[in-house]
Design a protein around this motif. Sequence first.
Motif, PDB file in Angstrom:
ATOM      1  N   ALA A  11       0.835  -1.197   0.000  1.00 60.17           N
ATOM      2  CA  ALA A  11       0.000   0.000   0.000  1.00 60.17           C
ATOM      3  C   ALA A  11       0.874   1.253   0.000  1.00 60.17           C
ATOM      4  O   ALA A  11       0.618   2.206  -0.751  1.00 60.17           O
ATOM      5  N   GLN A  12       1.906   1.263   0.805  1.00 60.63           N
ATOM      6  CA  GLN A  12       2.814   2.406   0.858  1.00 60.63           C
ATOM      7  C   GLN A  12       3.565   2.561  -0.464  1.00 60.63           C
ATOM      8  O   GLN A  12       3.751   3.673  -0.959  1.00 60.63           O
ATOM      9  N   THR A  13       3.973   1.448  -1.047  1.00 59.48           N
ATOM     10  CA  THR A  13       4.687   1.491  -2.323  1.00 59.48           C
ATOM     11  C   THR A  13       3.791   2.056  -3.421  1.00 59.48           C
ATOM     12  O   THR A  13       4.244   2.850  -4.252  1.00 59.48           O
ATOM     13  N   ILE A  14       2.526   1.678  -3.421  1.00 60.30           N
ATOM     14  CA  ILE A  14       1.580   2.207  -4.415  1.00 60.30           C
ATOM     15  C   ILE A  14       1.452   3.717  -4.256  1.00 60.30           C
ATOM     16  O   ILE A  14       1.474   4.464  -5.238  1.00 60.30           O
ATOM     17  N   GLN A  15       1.343   4.178  -3.024  1.00 59.09           N
ATOM     18  CA  GLN A  15       1.258   5.624  -2.786  1.00 59.09           C
ATOM     19  C   GLN A  15       2.506   6.336  -3.307  1.00 59.09           C
ATOM     20  O   GLN A  15       2.412   7.396  -3.926  1.00 59.09           O
ATOM     21  N   GLN A  16       3.664   5.757  -3.056  1.00 64.43           N
ATOM     22  CA  GLN A  16       4.917   6.351  -3.516  1.00 64.43           C
ATOM     23  C   GLN A  16       4.989   6.370  -5.042  1.00 64.43           C
ATOM     24  O   GLN A  16       5.444   7.350  -5.640  1.00 64.43           O
ATOM     25  N   LEU A  37      -5.567  -6.763  -0.595  1.00 63.23           N
ATOM     26  CA  LEU A  37      -6.030  -6.261  -1.883  1.00 63.23           C
ATOM     27  C   LEU A  37      -6.919  -5.027  -1.777  1.00 63.23           C
ATOM     28  O   LEU A  37      -6.698  -4.057  -2.496  1.00 63.23           O
ATOM     29  N   PRO A  38      -7.914  -5.003  -0.882  1.00 65.82           N
ATOM     30  CA  PRO A  38      -8.723  -3.779  -0.786  1.00 65.82           C
ATOM     31  C   PRO A  38      -7.877  -2.546  -0.470  1.00 65.82           C
ATOM     32  O   PRO A  38      -8.113  -1.475  -1.019  1.00 65.82           O
ATOM     33  N   ALA A  39      -6.880  -2.694   0.382  1.00 64.65           N
ATOM     34  CA  ALA A  39      -6.000  -1.562   0.708  1.00 64.65           C
ATOM     35  C   ALA A  39      -5.216  -1.124  -0.524  1.00 64.65           C
ATOM     36  O   ALA A  39      -4.972   0.065  -0.721  1.00 64.65           O
ATOM     37  N   ALA A  40      -4.823  -2.071  -1.351  1.00 69.30           N
ATOM     38  CA  ALA A  40      -4.090  -1.729  -2.575  1.00 69.30           C
ATOM     39  C   ALA A  40      -4.951  -0.860  -3.484  1.00 69.30           C
ATOM     40  O   ALA A  40      -4.482   0.145  -4.031  1.00 69.30           O
ATOM     41  N   ALA A  45      -4.202   1.358  -6.731  1.00 65.20           N
ATOM     42  CA  ALA A  45      -3.970   0.312  -7.733  1.00 65.20           C
ATOM     43  C   ALA A  45      -5.069   0.369  -8.796  1.00 65.20           C
ATOM     44  O   ALA A  45      -6.226   0.648  -8.493  1.00 65.20           O
ATOM     45  N   ASP A  46      -4.694   0.120 -10.031  1.00 64.30           N
ATOM     46  CA  ASP A  46      -5.649   0.144 -11.145  1.00 64.30           C
ATOM     47  C   ASP A  46      -6.141  -1.243 -11.527  1.00 64.30           C
ATOM     48  O   ASP A  46      -7.129  -1.377 -12.233  1.00 64.30           O
ATOM     49  N   GLY A  47      -5.432  -2.254 -11.083  1.00 62.38           N
ATOM     50  CA  GLY A  47      -5.825  -3.600 -11.443  1.00 62.38           C
ATOM     51  C   GLY A  47      -5.151  -4.630 -10.566  1.00 62.38           C
ATOM     52  O   GLY A  47      -4.149  -4.349  -9.905  1.00 62.38           O
TER      53      GLY A  47
END
Length: 102
Positions: A11-16, A37-40, A45-47
């Motif tokens: 989740a943090q990596t996606i934000q970054q 997954l919900p947090a992603a 996340a787009d997919g």
Amino acid sequence: LDIDLPGVESAQTIQQMRAAWPAARVVVLSEERHPNLPAAFHNGADGYVLKSLMPDAFFYALAQILSGESVLAPGMAVQVLTEFREQDSGPPGLKSLTARQL
């Protein structure tokens, strides 16, 4: 982004990633259903694509995501919608749906 990478908080990596490359499309990969997954998706996340997809299906999913669509691995809609339903911030009316409707 492989959601199962050791030592990586997805989740943090996606934000970054979103902060560094706002126009980038973020695809989460996993061997199986993942509890984060919900947090992603909440973090941008787009997919979500299973690594076990056949190559044609995998590349089709990536093409859909690159064209602006969102892709969710089969069977994951219930998990994601249930998570949203349990939160106060979910879409209006979602809490009233039955498991079958999800």
